[in-house]
Design an enzyme around this catalytic site. Structure first.
Site, PDB file in Angstrom:
ATOM      1  N   ASP A  43       0.861  -0.425   0.135  1.00  0.00           N
ATOM      2  CA  ASP A  43       0.373   0.065  -0.080  1.00  0.00           C
ATOM      3  C   ASP A  43       0.782   1.240   0.146  1.00  0.00           C
ATOM      4  OD1 ASP A  43      -2.634  -0.767   2.278  1.00  0.00           O
ATOM      5  OD2 ASP A  43      -1.775  -2.135  -0.309  1.00  0.00           O
ATOM      6  N   ALA A  44       1.758   1.517   0.687  1.00  0.00           N
ATOM      7  CA  ALA A  44       3.150   2.641   0.798  1.00  0.00           C
ATOM      8  C   ALA A  44       3.704   2.227  -1.149  1.00  0.00           C
ATOM      9  CB  ALA A  44       4.006   2.083   2.196  1.00  0.00           C
ATOM     10  N   ASP A  47       0.650   4.361  -2.700  1.00  0.00           N
ATOM     11  CA  ASP A  47       0.225   5.336  -2.354  1.00  0.00           C
ATOM     12  C   ASP A  47       1.577   6.565  -2.780  1.00  0.00           C
ATOM     13  OD1 ASP A  47      -0.875   4.626   0.968  1.00  0.00           O
ATOM     14  OD2 ASP A  47      -1.540   5.453  -1.269  1.00  0.00           O
ATOM     15  N   SER A  92     -25.503  14.648 -21.029  1.00  0.00           N
ATOM     16  CA  SER A  92     -27.304  14.568 -20.889  1.00  0.00           C
ATOM     17  C   SER A  92     -27.920  15.945 -21.778  1.00  0.00           C
ATOM     18  CB  SER A  92     -27.716  15.134 -19.374  1.00  0.00           C
ATOM     19  OG  SER A  92     -26.712  16.420 -19.272  1.00  0.00           O
ATOM     20  N   LEU A  93     -28.876  15.993 -21.981  1.00  0.00           N
ATOM     21  CA  LEU A  93     -29.810  16.647 -23.158  1.00  0.00           C
ATOM     22  C   LEU A  93     -30.318  17.799 -22.738  1.00  0.00           C
ATOM     23  CD1 LEU A  93     -31.108  13.869 -25.034  1.00  0.00           C
ATOM     24  CD2 LEU A  93     -29.436  15.011 -25.964  1.00  0.00           C
ATOM     25  N   GLU A 124     -36.278   9.838 -31.998  1.00  0.00           N
ATOM     26  CA  GLU A 124     -36.738   8.564 -31.479  1.00  0.00           C
ATOM     27  C   GLU A 124     -37.085   8.701 -30.125  1.00  0.00           C
ATOM     28  OE1 GLU A 124     -32.112   8.828 -32.151  1.00  0.00           O
ATOM     29  OE2 GLU A 124     -31.814   7.338 -30.594  1.00  0.00           O
ATOM     30  N   LYS A 126     -37.515   8.445 -26.275  1.00  0.00           N
ATOM     31  CA  LYS A 126     -36.517   8.590 -25.248  1.00  0.00           C
ATOM     32  C   LYS A 126     -36.950   7.822 -24.105  1.00  0.00           C
ATOM     33  CE  LYS A 126     -34.543  12.519 -22.423  1.00  0.00           C
ATOM     34  NZ  LYS A 126     -34.354  11.761 -20.568  1.00  0.00           N
ATOM     35  N   ASP A 128     -36.167   5.825 -20.584  1.00  0.00           N
ATOM     36  CA  ASP A 128     -36.983   6.246 -19.254  1.00  0.00           C
ATOM     37  C   ASP A 128     -36.343   5.066 -17.858  1.00  0.00           C
ATOM     38  OD1 ASP A 128     -36.837   8.173 -17.304  1.00  0.00           O
ATOM     39  OD2 ASP A 128     -39.627   7.997 -17.150  1.00  0.00           O
ATOM     40  N   ARG A 147     -23.383   5.873 -16.370  1.00  0.00           N
ATOM     41  CA  ARG A 147     -23.369   7.085 -16.202  1.00  0.00           C
ATOM     42  C   ARG A 147     -22.616   8.127 -15.223  1.00  0.00           C
ATOM     43  NH1 ARG A 147     -25.332  12.520 -15.612  1.00  0.00           N
ATOM     44  NH2 ARG A 147     -25.232  13.624 -17.084  1.00  0.00           N
ATOM     45  N   GLU A 182     -29.433   2.445 -22.906  1.00  0.00           N
ATOM     46  CA  GLU A 182     -29.977   2.879 -22.114  1.00  0.00           C
ATOM     47  C   GLU A 182     -30.702   1.357 -21.518  1.00  0.00           C
ATOM     48  OE1 GLU A 182     -30.468   5.918 -21.415  1.00  0.00           O
ATOM     49  OE2 GLU A 182     -32.232   6.616 -19.755  1.00  0.00           O
ATOM     50  N   TYR A 234     -28.255   3.856 -28.200  1.00  0.00           N
ATOM     51  CA  TYR A 234     -28.803   4.697 -29.027  1.00  0.00           C
ATOM     52  C   TYR A 234     -27.592   5.626 -29.559  1.00  0.00           C
ATOM     53  CZ  TYR A 234     -29.278   6.350 -24.594  1.00  0.00           C
ATOM     54  OH  TYR A 234     -28.873   7.260 -23.149  1.00  0.00           O
ATOM     55  N   LYS A 298     -32.209  14.415 -33.289  1.00  0.00           N
ATOM     56  CA  LYS A 298     -30.366  14.748 -33.164  1.00  0.00           C
ATOM     57  C   LYS A 298     -30.567  14.965 -34.808  1.00  0.00           C
ATOM     58  CE  LYS A 298     -29.592  11.247 -30.056  1.00  0.00           C
ATOM     59  NZ  LYS A 298     -29.023   9.540 -30.308  1.00  0.00           N
ATOM     60  N   LYS A 322     -39.365  16.697 -24.145  1.00  0.00           N
ATOM     61  CA  LYS A 322     -40.718  15.827 -23.004  1.00  0.00           C
ATOM     62  C   LYS A 322     -41.845  16.499 -23.753  1.00  0.00           C
ATOM     63  CE  LYS A 322     -38.258  14.890 -19.645  1.00  0.00           C
ATOM     64  NZ  LYS A 322     -36.955  15.165 -18.744  1.00  0.00           N
ATOM     65  N   CYS A 427     -35.550  35.910   8.804  1.00  0.00           N
ATOM     66  CA  CYS A 427     -35.087  34.945   8.646  1.00  0.00           C
ATOM     67  C   CYS A 427     -35.582  33.664  10.241  1.00  0.00           C
ATOM     68  CB  CYS A 427     -33.504  34.382   8.991  1.00  0.00           C
ATOM     69  SG  CYS A 427     -33.524  32.654   8.854  1.00  0.00           S
ATOM     70  N   CYS A 430     -32.457  32.218  12.027  1.00  0.00           N
ATOM     71  CA  CYS A 430     -31.714  32.941  13.156  1.00  0.00           C
ATOM     72  C   CYS A 430     -32.169  34.410  13.710  1.00  0.00           C
ATOM     73  CB  CYS A 430     -30.247  33.002  12.072  1.00  0.00           C
ATOM     74  SG  CYS A 430     -30.400  33.758  10.811  1.00  0.00           S
ATOM     75  N   CYS A 445     -32.452  35.841   4.233  1.00  0.00           N
ATOM     76  CA  CYS A 445     -31.657  35.818   5.935  1.00  0.00           C
ATOM     77  C   CYS A 445     -30.225  36.705   4.994  1.00  0.00           C
ATOM     78  CB  CYS A 445     -31.328  34.147   6.402  1.00  0.00           C
ATOM     79  SG  CYS A 445     -30.361  34.693   7.573  1.00  0.00           S
ATOM     80  N   CYS A 451     -26.359  32.172  10.408  1.00  0.00           N
ATOM     81  CA  CYS A 451     -27.154  31.405  10.376  1.00  0.00           C
ATOM     82  C   CYS A 451     -27.447  30.174  10.655  1.00  0.00           C
ATOM     83  CB  CYS A 451     -28.264  31.886   9.427  1.00  0.00           C
ATOM     84  SG  CYS A 451     -29.299  30.868   8.706  1.00  0.00           S
TER      85      CYS A 451
END
Ligand code: IVH
Length: 706
Positions: A43-44, A47, A92-93, A124, A126, A128, A147, A182, A234, A298, A322, A427, A430, A445, A451
């Site tokens: 390990d040493a 490291d 991501s999209l 196409e 999407k 889920d 991902r 996916e 895809y 796309k 969406k 607030c 606080c 606040c 706070c």
């Protein structure tokens, strides 16, 4: 041996060679330890190699390798998956909700590509589910990675091997092929799984996506095997040879190689045909047998995709349209005020639980006081001016993963005793005054670090994924330590003194405390210590300064390079001086963000918290990987006037891809001005500062494009 030489004495070539050697050594050591369970070095020693690698990368940030051992964060710990860095980020999209967002998308693409007359798109479903990257070497499935945060994911190879839709061997495939797609679960399989879970007295999944995610991320591949997962391909990542010329053909190629691809993928000629396809897919949604939450468009031509490139986390050449959000009506039982990291007072609706799109919702956001009162930021009525009161019958909507919102209120069902909601002006946590700055929709606040709500939220942000990402120290543990009298953690620096303070306390050791044992205390200290070395961008983001989000933190880190430079810049900056000018000249940093950064670095309380933190850390410079042979790498460019061969946006993105920075105005820091017809004062400034000026032809020649 070179390794004995101090880092400062190495030249670029020596450093490059040593980094390559270290990458290989550390990879072999990792494999021996984690995969073969047969460590070859101590390990040493491990490291020591890792430290040397970090020191080299800090001194030569331009040499940061794609397969750098410091990017291979962590390793297979007993109860987790090994982490693997994606060679190309998993993006991501951007989302579209309305038809007009789709026509806007098409217009943006056309504008970027100026003079590109024929544009086709694919459309196409999407899916889920959750995305997965599959790496094939010489036709054999080598590893599979989730991902994760887009940059680093989890190694779930063994689990992926159990999924029937995922080919283990390919014929006639490129030598290196990374396929992305996916993982999902069908409705029928989901229902059967939940029935089995109920029978076995096990957890019931809220929806097919959760079930798919929970099944893929099982530590025991046998459990994954027993869960019926499916996969649609895809997209792709690293490939040793191009798959095709177009998106559509590439998908056909993946299908020919043996992957399942979505049969509803089609080719469209523009926004009208995209929308037609959207409605056609929407009409089939209920009978597909699996969840989809929209349609992805796309750009078809892959050469155009690569010209369009990407923003920080989303490609310019794609968008997800969406499906409309899901709605339900329920009673508003209370309005609570939560105080966030930046002091924002956020009203939260507590609701009589109601199912919206398959998920039980009992909390929703009410945005801000204007929203509750029935007006927008400009004082114009929303919901025809209807306010929202406790006791009201309200409409809840949720779209995908987004926090549920209150959309509308039914006045006919309003109880006669309901009174307008009074938004607090102090607030609730606080007692400091909570004020609204001109133009700000949010009441904040003014307590800062005094706070407790702000302090604890800042700590939660500090340990979160995009920031220090400290394993085993999440929101729950932060609450525990924040309120603990033996080992209090009030600011980030306190996290890094936990182990020392625990060692110095002979009485109530953490390992003897409720909820902690010897191993978990040790593990916690180890995962904290692992983050003492931190990259500059994560540190900046971790500080949680208002307006300095993840993207801004990267920009700042890239610009200043080191903590020393950043700290000096932000400490010295005063509107009007050169440090301020430098800050504000960074593309993407505006006055509001600059003010906020400077305020944090020049306020005594905030500053001392930052200094105490940094004293515990080794901050690593951030590398801007300089592309080889780019004549503009590391240079600062300014565009002015009209460009005729490419749009300004494309020119900027090309310049950035070649390692240059693009600034908005000419200064002593400018290396080159590209001036088209109609160039005005900037060309004159260039002359004043003695900066080289070229025209568009010169620019095209420079970047090597005909
Ligand atoms: S393309 C560069 N196509 O949606 C673009 N993504 O919101 C990469 N997804 O992370 C993604 N179906 O997990 C693409 N047909 C599809 C998809 C799809 C589902 C997911 C994917 C991605 C997320 C973005």
């Amino acid at each position: 041996m070179q390794q004995d030489k101090p880092v400062a004495d190495l030249n670029l070539e020596e450093a490059r060679e040593e980094l390559a050697r270290l990458a290989q050594l550390l990879k072999a050591a990792n494999r021996a330890y984690h995969t073969d369970d047969a460590p070859k070095i101590s390990d040493a020693e491990f490291d020591g190699l890792k430290r040397r690698n970090t020191a080299l990368e800090a001194a030569f940030p331009e040499l940061l390798r794609d397969d750098s051992p410091s990017l291979q964060v962590g390793a297979a710990v007993a109860e987790g998956f090994a982490k693997i860095a994606h060679s190309k980020p998993m993006l991501s999209l951007e989302n579209a909700f309305e038809d007009v967002d789709v026509t806007d998308f098409d217009e943006r693409v056309r504008k970027f590509l100026e003079h590109e007359s024929s544009l086709f798109y694919t459309a196409e479903p999407k899916i889920d589910g959750l995305s997965l990257s599959l790496h094939y070497r010489n036709g054999k499935l080598d590893h599979a990675v989730t991902r994760g945060d887009g940059a680093v994911g989890e190694n779930v190879t063994e689990n992926a091997m159990t999924i029937a839709d995922i080919p283990k061997k390919l014929k006639n495939a490129p030598a290196i092929l990374e396929v992305r797609g996916e993982v999902y679960m069908s409705h029928a399989d989901f229902a059967a799984l939940n029935a089995r879970q109920i029978e076995a007295g096990e957890k019931v999944f809220a929806n097919p996506r959760n079930a798919a995610a929970g099944s893929l991320r099982q530590l025991d591949p046998k459990i994954t095997q027993s869960r019926p997962l499916k996969f649609f391909a895809y997209a792709w990542g690293t490939v040793s040879e191009p798959l095709a010329r177009t998106q559509f053909e590439a998908i056909e190629k993946l299908s020919a190689l043996g992957f399942k691809t979505n049969p509803l993928t089609s080719l469209c000629s523009g926004p009208d045909s995209l929308l037609e396809q959207y409605h056609a897919i929407e009409a089939q949604r209920a009978t597909l047998g699996y969840d989809i939450d929209g349609v992805v468009y796309k750009v078809n031509d892959l050469a155009l995709q690569s010209r369009l490139g990407m923003r920080s986390t989303t490609p310019r050449w794609a968008i997800a349209h969406k499906f409309p959000a899901e709605l339900a009506w329920t009673r508003l039982e209370a309005i609570d005020i939560q105080v966030g990291r930046t002091g924002a007072l956020s009203p939260v609706a507590r609701l009589a639980p109601v199912t919206v799109g398959g998920v039980v919702v009992s909390n929703a956001t009410l945005h801000n006081e204007d929203y509750i009162a029935g007006r927008d930021a400009k004082g114009q009525p929303i919901r025809d001016g209807r306010d929202i009161r406790v006791g009201d019958w309200v409409q809840v909507y949720r779209a995908g993963d987004v926090i549920p919102k209150i959309n509308d209120v039914d006045l006919e069902k309003r109880p006669s005793a309901a009174v307008p909601f009074e938004f607090p002006e102090v607030c609730p946590e606080c007692g400091s005054p909570a004020i609204r700055e001109p133009g700000d929709a949010v009441r904040r606040c003014t307590g800062g670090l005094i706070c407790p709500a702000q302090a604890v939220e800042r700590l939660k942000h500090f340990v979160s994924r995009g920031a220090f990402d400290i394993e085993g120290l999440g929101a729950k543990q932060i609450e525990f330590f924040f309120n603990d009298s033996d080992l209090p953690v009030k600011t980030p620096a306190d996290i890094f003194t936990l182990e020392r303070r625990d060692a110095a306390n002979p009485m109530r050791k953490l390992k003897n405390r409720n909820g902690f044992g010897e191993t978990s205390a040790k593990k916690l200290f180890a995962s904290i210590n692992a983050k003492r070395q931190i990259s500059l961008d994560r540190l900046i983001f971790g500080l949680g300064i208002r307006h300095a989000g993840e993207q801004a933190s990267t920009l700042l880190a890239r610009h200043y390079g080191t903590w020393v430079a950043l700290e000096a810049g932000l400490t010295q900056a005063v509107e009007g001086n050169s440090a301020w000018a430098e800050l504000i000249a960074i593309d993407g940093v505006g006055k509001v963000m600059a003010d906020s950064l400077v305020a944090a670095f020049q306020n005594d309380v905030e500053r001392s918290a930052i200094d105490r933190l940094v004293a515990e850390l080794q901050v690593m410079a951030v590398a801007v990987p300089a592309p080889v042979n780019s004549p503009i790498a590391g240079k600062t460019l300014v565009f002015t006037g009209t460009l005729e061969k490419m749009s300004r946006a494309e020119a900027k993105s090309r310049a950035e891809a070649l390692g240059a920075k693009v600034a908005g105005s000419v200064s002593v820091k400018t290396d080159l001005v590209i001036a088209g017809p109609g160039a005005g004062s900037k060309a004159k400034d260039a002359e004043k500062f003695g900066v080289d000026v070229i025209d568009e032809e010169g620019w095209i020649a420079l970047i090597g494009q005909a």
